[in-house]
Motif scaffolding. Structure first.
Motif, PDB file in Angstrom:
ATOM      1  N   ASP A  74       0.337  -1.615   0.047  1.00 52.04           N
ATOM      2  CA  ASP A  74       0.069   0.114  -0.013  1.00 52.04           C
ATOM      3  C   ASP A  74       1.496   1.455  -0.027  1.00 52.04           C
ATOM      4  N   SER A  75       1.878   1.362   0.241  1.00 59.18           N
ATOM      5  CA  SER A  75       2.829   2.735   0.419  1.00 59.18           C
ATOM      6  C   SER A  75       3.705   2.411  -0.620  1.00 59.18           C
ATOM      7  N   LEU A  76       3.958   1.859  -1.045  1.00 59.84           N
ATOM      8  CA  LEU A  76       4.479   1.975  -3.094  1.00 59.84           C
ATOM      9  C   LEU A  76       3.394   2.384  -3.290  1.00 59.84           C
ATOM     10  N   ALA A  77       2.015   2.670  -3.567  1.00 61.60           N
ATOM     11  CA  ALA A  77       0.797   3.139  -4.242  1.00 61.60           C
ATOM     12  C   ALA A  77       0.738   4.290  -3.740  1.00 61.60           C
ATOM     13  N   ALA A  78       0.439   4.271  -2.380  1.00 64.06           N
ATOM     14  CA  ALA A  78       0.726   5.847  -1.820  1.00 64.06           C
ATOM     15  C   ALA A  78       1.473   7.048  -2.185  1.00 64.06           C
ATOM     16  N   ARG A  79       2.465   6.872  -2.733  1.00 65.76           N
ATOM     17  CA  ARG A  79       3.630   7.164  -3.042  1.00 65.76           C
ATOM     18  C   ARG A  79       3.370   7.203  -4.767  1.00 65.76           C
ATOM     19  N   GLY A  80       3.267   6.045  -5.268  1.00 61.83           N
ATOM     20  CA  GLY A  80       3.512   6.316  -7.099  1.00 61.83           C
ATOM     21  C   GLY A  80       1.876   6.243  -7.552  1.00 61.83           C
ATOM     22  N   VAL A  81       1.821   5.001  -8.824  1.00 59.57           N
ATOM     23  CA  VAL A  81       1.189   5.273  -9.726  1.00 59.57           C
ATOM     24  C   VAL A  81       0.537   3.506  -9.321  1.00 59.57           C
ATOM     25  N   LEU A  82      -0.673   3.658  -9.456  1.00 59.40           N
ATOM     26  CA  LEU A  82      -1.361   1.734  -9.563  1.00 59.40           C
ATOM     27  C   LEU A  82      -2.299   1.791 -10.774  1.00 59.40           C
ATOM     28  N   PHE A  83      -2.151   0.388 -11.228  1.00 57.27           N
ATOM     29  CA  PHE A  83      -2.639   0.737 -12.480  1.00 57.27           C
ATOM     30  C   PHE A  83      -3.657  -0.574 -11.874  1.00 57.27           C
ATOM     31  N   SER A  84      -5.039   0.326 -12.186  1.00 61.52           N
ATOM     32  CA  SER A  84      -6.431  -0.452 -11.507  1.00 61.52           C
ATOM     33  C   SER A  84      -6.834  -1.880 -12.371  1.00 61.52           C
ATOM     34  N   ARG A  85      -6.039  -1.715 -14.103  1.00 60.67           N
ATOM     35  CA  ARG A  85      -6.919  -2.515 -14.546  1.00 60.67           C
ATOM     36  C   ARG A  85      -5.744  -3.404 -16.039  1.00 60.67           C
ATOM     37  N   ALA A  86      -4.754  -3.760 -14.914  1.00 58.12           N
ATOM     38  CA  ALA A  86      -3.604  -4.375 -15.231  1.00 58.12           C
ATOM     39  C   ALA A  86      -3.884  -5.866 -15.872  1.00 58.12           C
ATOM     40  N   PHE A  87      -3.524  -6.379 -17.127  1.00 61.80           N
ATOM     41  CA  PHE A  87      -3.428  -7.741 -17.450  1.00 61.80           C
ATOM     42  C   PHE A  87      -2.050  -8.026 -18.037  1.00 61.80           C
ATOM     43  N   VAL A  88      -1.700  -9.928 -17.877  1.00 55.27           N
ATOM     44  CA  VAL A  88      -0.653 -10.870 -18.116  1.00 55.27           C
ATOM     45  C   VAL A  88      -1.125 -10.294 -18.783  1.00 55.27           C
ATOM     46  N   GLY A 278      -9.550 -13.563 -13.618  1.00 54.45           N
ATOM     47  CA  GLY A 278      -8.561 -14.263 -12.753  1.00 54.45           C
ATOM     48  C   GLY A 278      -7.793 -14.012 -12.629  1.00 54.45           C
ATOM     49  N   GLY A 279      -7.541 -15.107 -14.037  1.00 50.62           N
ATOM     50  CA  GLY A 279      -6.287 -15.511 -13.806  1.00 50.62           C
ATOM     51  C   GLY A 279      -5.978 -14.295 -14.784  1.00 50.62           C
ATOM     52  N   LEU A 280      -5.320 -13.265 -14.929  1.00 53.11           N
ATOM     53  CA  LEU A 280      -5.217 -12.758 -16.077  1.00 53.11           C
ATOM     54  C   LEU A 280      -4.569 -10.906 -15.526  1.00 53.11           C
ATOM     55  N   HIS A 281      -5.928 -11.156 -14.422  1.00 49.84           N
ATOM     56  CA  HIS A 281      -6.138  -9.242 -13.649  1.00 49.84           C
ATOM     57  C   HIS A 281      -4.917  -9.787 -12.012  1.00 49.84           C
ATOM     58  N   VAL A 282      -4.043  -8.653 -12.148  1.00 56.16           N
ATOM     59  CA  VAL A 282      -3.198  -8.793 -11.423  1.00 56.16           C
ATOM     60  C   VAL A 282      -2.726  -7.139 -11.119  1.00 56.16           C
ATOM     61  N   PRO A 283      -1.427  -7.232  -9.768  1.00 51.77           N
ATOM     62  CA  PRO A 283      -1.435  -5.752  -9.191  1.00 51.77           C
ATOM     63  C   PRO A 283      -0.277  -5.155 -10.093  1.00 51.77           C
ATOM     64  N   PHE A 284      -0.525  -3.953 -10.346  1.00 52.80           N
ATOM     65  CA  PHE A 284       0.379  -3.388 -10.849  1.00 52.80           C
ATOM     66  C   PHE A 284       0.946  -2.019 -10.230  1.00 52.80           C
ATOM     67  N   ILE A 285       1.924  -2.170  -9.481  1.00 54.54           N
ATOM     68  CA  ILE A 285       1.799  -0.442  -9.097  1.00 54.54           C
ATOM     69  C   ILE A 285       3.417  -0.320  -9.523  1.00 54.54           C
ATOM     70  N   MET A 286       3.553   0.655  -9.448  1.00 49.09           N
ATOM     71  CA  MET A 286       5.366   1.519  -9.418  1.00 49.09           C
ATOM     72  C   MET A 286       5.288   3.030  -8.647  1.00 49.09           C
ATOM     73  N   ALA A 287       6.472   2.913  -7.901  1.00 54.17           N
ATOM     74  CA  ALA A 287       6.932   3.769  -7.129  1.00 54.17           C
ATOM     75  C   ALA A 287       8.464   4.643  -7.898  1.00 54.17           C
ATOM     76  N   GLY A 288       8.412   5.510  -7.212  1.00 55.61           N
ATOM     77  CA  GLY A 288      10.095   6.322  -7.375  1.00 55.61           C
ATOM     78  C   GLY A 288      10.400   7.414  -8.077  1.00 55.61           C
ATOM     79  N   PRO A 289      11.488   7.783  -8.068  1.00 50.16           N
ATOM     80  CA  PRO A 289      11.930   9.757  -8.737  1.00 50.16           C
ATOM     81  C   PRO A 289      11.678  10.289  -9.671  1.00 50.16           C
ATOM     82  N   ALA A 290      10.991  11.400  -9.305  1.00 47.09           N
ATOM     83  CA  ALA A 290      10.493  12.009 -10.085  1.00 47.09           C
ATOM     84  C   ALA A 290      11.775  12.490 -11.150  1.00 47.09           C
ATOM     85  N   PRO A 291      11.611  12.375 -12.417  1.00 55.46           N
ATOM     86  CA  PRO A 291      10.565  12.598 -13.143  1.00 55.46           C
ATOM     87  C   PRO A 291      10.212  11.553 -13.489  1.00 55.46           C
TER      88      PRO A 291
END
Length: 646
Positions: A74-88, A278-291
Motif C-alpha cells: 500500500d505504501s508503494l501505491a500511496a507514493r506512486g502509480v497504481l494501475f487498476s486494470r493491468a493484465f498479463v 481472475g487468471g489475467l488481472h494482476v496487481p501492478f504498482i510503481m513508485a520512484g523518483p521524479a521525473p
C-alpha cells in the motif's frame, strides 16, 4: 503580396543574432551533455518485485479483507502509480515471464508452451532478438535476478544477467551499492507462500471471506480464499524487508520500484492457468523518483504488462526495439489501449489453445480445442479443492452453473460483460442482443492472431513424447500425445492412455466411455453437420442435422475374434432413431459391411442396446474402422454414454 526588402543594417543585425545563438547553443551543450560515465551514473536504478500467483487482493486495491493488512504494498501505491486494470499476456508463469523478457507476446516467438525447453527439444530465440535485461546490460546497467527465471527457451545467462542467483533470500545490498545503475528482479513467493506457520493472530478467518461465485460455496473453498489472503500478507512482509534494505543502503532515492504479479491465485482453478479475468488481472504498482514516476495517482486505463517492458527500456534510456508490443506508460505519445490480448497453450502435460481479448466492458474468448472440458486433467488433480469439484460432479451435487463451467461442453466462443459479470458466469456469445459486440471482438482477435501465432501448429514429436510421459506433473491424456505412443492391442487407444485411465492396455476389447476430460471423444468424429460431438464429461451429444448423419472411429486394428460378444451402446434420444453399425475390415477390398442395426426409442432414460456379433459375416478379420449411421428426424438430440463390446 508586397515583398519585404532587407536593408544592409537589417542583414547585419540578423547575422549577429544567428552567430550569437549558435555560440550560446554550443556553450550550453558543452555544459549540459554529460560524459558517458556520468550519464550512466545519473540513470535510475530499476527494481522489479515480481510476485508469483497473486491476485490483486490488497488494501490499496480496495479489498476490505486486506485493508490495512498490506502496508508495504500500500505504501508503494500511496507514493506512486497504481494501475487498476493491468493484465498479463498469459495465465501461467513461464509464458508470462518469457513474454516480458522478450517484449512481445509469447505466441510471436514460440515461447507459448509452458516450460517447453526443459526436455531434450530446445527452443531458441530468433537470431536478431535480445532479452530485456540483455538490452539494458549492454547500455551500461548492472543486471541481476534473484529467484526463478523460468523462460521457455535457451538463453545466454552471462549476456543477460551480471548476477543470477536461484534464491531470493539474500539480497546483496553492498554489491548493488557498488554497481549502479542496476536493473534487477526479485521474485517473491506471492500466492505460493507457505502460510502454515504464519501467526494465527494475522490469519484471515475463513468465515469472513466471500468465495467468488464461480466456485463451490463451501468451507473448503472459504479456506482456499482465506489462505490466499494470508499468502499476500506474508509476501507484504518480505516486500517490507526489501524496501527497508533499499533505504538502509542509501538506494531508495534513486530506485524505481515496480511490484506486480505473473498471474492470478494459484489454488483457484479458474484463476491460475486460465485466461479469465481472475487468471489475467494482476496487481501492478510503481513508485520512484521524479521525473520517472509521476505524482501519486491511480490509472484506470487498460494496461498490458508488456508495457512494463517498454517502460523499463525508456527509464534506462534504451531505444525500443521494433519487435516490442508494449509502449512507454509515461510517454508523450502514449495511445490509451482499447483492448488487451492473452493466450493459453500447453501447461505441463495439459494441452490446450485459447486466445482472448479484453476491452473496456467485455472479454471475448475463443477455444480452439473443444474435444476437452475446461477442467482437464492437470498437475493439481491431487489437491483437495480439485478433488472436491470432481467428486461433486460425479455425485450430481455440483450446482448447474458450475457443472456447465467446469465439466460442460466446451464452447468455441465465450463473451462476457466483465463489468457486470467479473466472474464470467453468463456467456453471451449465443445471445442475439450481443451479435454486434461478438462480431467486433471476433475481428479484434482475428487481427491480433494474424500478426503471428506459433500456436497454430503442434509441438514436435520429441517434445510431446517428453512432456506427456510419466513426470511428477502427470502423464498426458490429450489426443496430441497418441501419435507418439503405441497401441499394442489395436483398440484405437494407446497403451499409455489406457493405463492412465485405468484400463487394460492389452485386453484387445472395444471400450469407449467418454469419461476422459482431456479427450472427450476418444477419437470418434462426426459428419460436419453434427458440429462438436463432445458433450459434458462422460458423454457425446449432438443434434441431427439431416435425416442421416454419421459417427466414425478410425485408426483401429481390432481383432474380430477377440470381440465376439455384443456391440453395445448406452444412449438416449428425444425422437426414435435407427443406428446402423458399419464395419471396415482389413481385407483385400477394404470393404464396408453392415453389421446390423439398433433401434433406439425416444426417452429421457439411458438405454443399453446390443447387436450380436458371433457368426456375423460382416464382423470378420481385423476391424480398421467403425461407422454409426444415425437415421432420424432432423433436430433430434442424441446422447451416447458408452460404446463397447463387453
Amino acid at each position: 503580396m508586397q515583398r519585404q526588402i532587407l536593408t544592409r543594417d537589417s542583414v547585419w543585425l540578423l547575422l549577429t543574432f544567428v552567430l550569437f545563438s549558435l555560440c550560446c547553443e554550443a556553450n550550453l551543450s558543452a555544459q549540459t551533455v554529460p560524459s558517458a560515465e556520468s550519464q550512466t551514473r545519473s540513470r535510475p536504478n530499476i527494481l522489479w518485485l515480481f510476485a508469483e500467483d497473486t491476485s490483486p487482493w490488497m488494501g490499496c486495491y480496495g479489498d476490505a479483507i486486506n485493508q490495512g493488512a498490506t502496508p508495504n504494498i500500500d505504501s508503494l501505491a500511496a507514493r506512486g502509480v497504481l494501475f487498476s486494470r493491468a493484465f498479463v499476456p498469459a495465465p501461467v508463469c513461464s509464458a508470462c515471464r518469457s513474454a516480458l523478457m522478450g517484449g512481445q507476446n509469447q505466441i510471436r516467438f514460440n515461447a507459448h508452451e509452458h516450460r517447453s525447453s526443459r526436455g531434450p527439444a530446445k527452443l531458441h530465440l530468433p537470431e536478431s532478438m535480445k532479452l530485456l535485461p540483455e538490452l539494458v546490460k549492454e547500455s551500461g546497467y548492472f543486471t541481476f535476478n534473484l529467484g526463478k527465471t523460468d523462460y521457455n527457451f535457451v538463453w545466454d545467462i552471462p549476456a543477460t544477467y551480471s548476477l543470477e542467483v536461484k534464491s531470493r533470500n539474500s539480497i546483496p545490498w553492498n554489491k548493488l551499492q557498488e554497481n549502479q545503475p542496476f536493473f534487477g528482479q526479485i521474485q517473491t513467493a506471492g500466492g505460493k507462500n507457505n502460510t502454515a506457520k504464519f501467526p494465527a493472530s494475522r490469519k484471515v478467518d475463513p468465515k469472513t471471506v466471500t468465495v467468488p461465485p464461480d466456485y463451490p460455496q463451501n468451507d473448503l473453498y472459504r479456506s482456499v480464499v482465506a489462505q490466499h489472503y494470508d499468502a499476500i500478507r506474508k509476501d507484504d512482509d518480505f516486500i517490507g524487508e526489501v524496501l527497508a534494505g533499499l533505504k538502509e543502503s542509501g538506494l531508495a532515492d534513486n530506485t524505481i520500484v515496480v511490484y506486480f504479479g505473473d498471474h492470478g491465485a494459484n489454488n483457484l482453478v479458474r484463476h491460475k492457468q486460465m485466461p479469465t479475468e481472475g487468471g489475467l488481472h494482476v496487481p501492478f504498482i510503481m513508485a520512484g523518483p521524479a521525473p520517472y514516476i509521476p505524482a501519486s495517482s491511480v490509472r484506470d486505463d487498460l494496461v498490458n504488462l508488456l508495457d512494463l517492458s517498454a517502460t523499463t527500456l525508456a527509464w534506462a534510456g534504451v531505444p525500443r526495439p521494433d519487435w516490442y508490443e508494449g509502449q512507454n506508460l509515461f510517454g508523450t505519445k502514449l495511445i490509451p489501449r482499447s483492448s488487451v490480448f492473452a493466450a493459453k497453450d500447453r501447461l505441463d502435460h495439459t494441452i490446450d489453445r485459447v486466445r482472448t481479448v479484453r476491452t473496456h466492458q467485455y472479454r471475448y474468448t475463443r477455444n480452439f480445442k473443444t474435444d476437452r472440458i475446461f477442467l482437464q486433467p492437470q498437475y493439481r488433480d491431487s489437491k483437495d479443492y480439485v478433488r472436491n469439484l470432481r467428486e461433486m460432479y460425479a455425485a450430481g451435487t455440483l450446482p448447474a452453473k458450475l457443472t456447465e463451467i467446469y465439466f460442460g461442453e466446451r464452447p468455441t466462443e465465450e463473451l462476457y460483460d466483465v463489468i457486470a459479470d467479473p466472474s464470467q458466469l453468463d456467456n453471451l456469445a449465443t445471445d442475439p442482443k450481443y451479435t454486434a459486440v461478438l462480431e467486433k471482438h471476433r475481428t479484434l482477435l482475428d487481427q491480433w492472431i494474424a500478426l503471428g501465432d506459433a500456436g497454430i501448429g503442434e509441438e514436435s514429436d520429441e517434445e510431446l513424447a517428453y512432456q506427456g510421459q510419466e513426470h511428477k506433473w502427470g502423464s498426458g491424456v490429450n489426443p496430441e500425445y497418441e501419435k507418439v505412443r503405441t497401441d499394442r492391442d489395436g483398440d484405437g487407444l494407446s497403451d499409455t492412455w489406457e493405463k492412465v485411465n485405468g484400463r487394460n492396455p492389452m485386453d484387445g476389447k472395444l471400450l469407449f466411455t467418454f469419461d476422459c476430460g482431456g479427450w472427450q471423444t476418444e477419437g470418434w468424429s462426426g459428419s460436419p453437420e453434427l458440429g462438436n460431438i463432445a458433450g459434458a464429461q462422460g458423454y457425446l451429444d449432438f443434434t441431427l442435422g439431416k435425416t442421416e448423419s454419421s459417427l466414425h472411429r478410425r485408426g483401429l486394428r481390432l481383432a474380430a475374434e477377440k470381440n465376439q460378444s455384443k456391440f453395445t451402446i448406452n444412449a438416449r434420444a428425444d425422437h426414435d432413431i435407427i443406428v446402423l453399425v458399419v464395419a471396415t475390415s482389413d481385407d483385400e477390398q477394404e470393404s464396408k459391411k453392415i453389421v446390423g442395426e439398433i433401434a433406439l426409442k425416444a426417452g429421457n432414460q439411458w438405454t443399453s442396446l446390443s447387436l450380436p456379433l458371433a457368426k456375423n459375416d460382416a464382423w470378420q478379420g481385423l476391424i480398421t474402422e467403425l461407422e454409426l449411421r444415425l437415421r432420424g428426424p432432423s433436430g433430434t438430440l442424441v446422447e451416447f454414454d458408452s460404446i463397447s463390446i463387453p
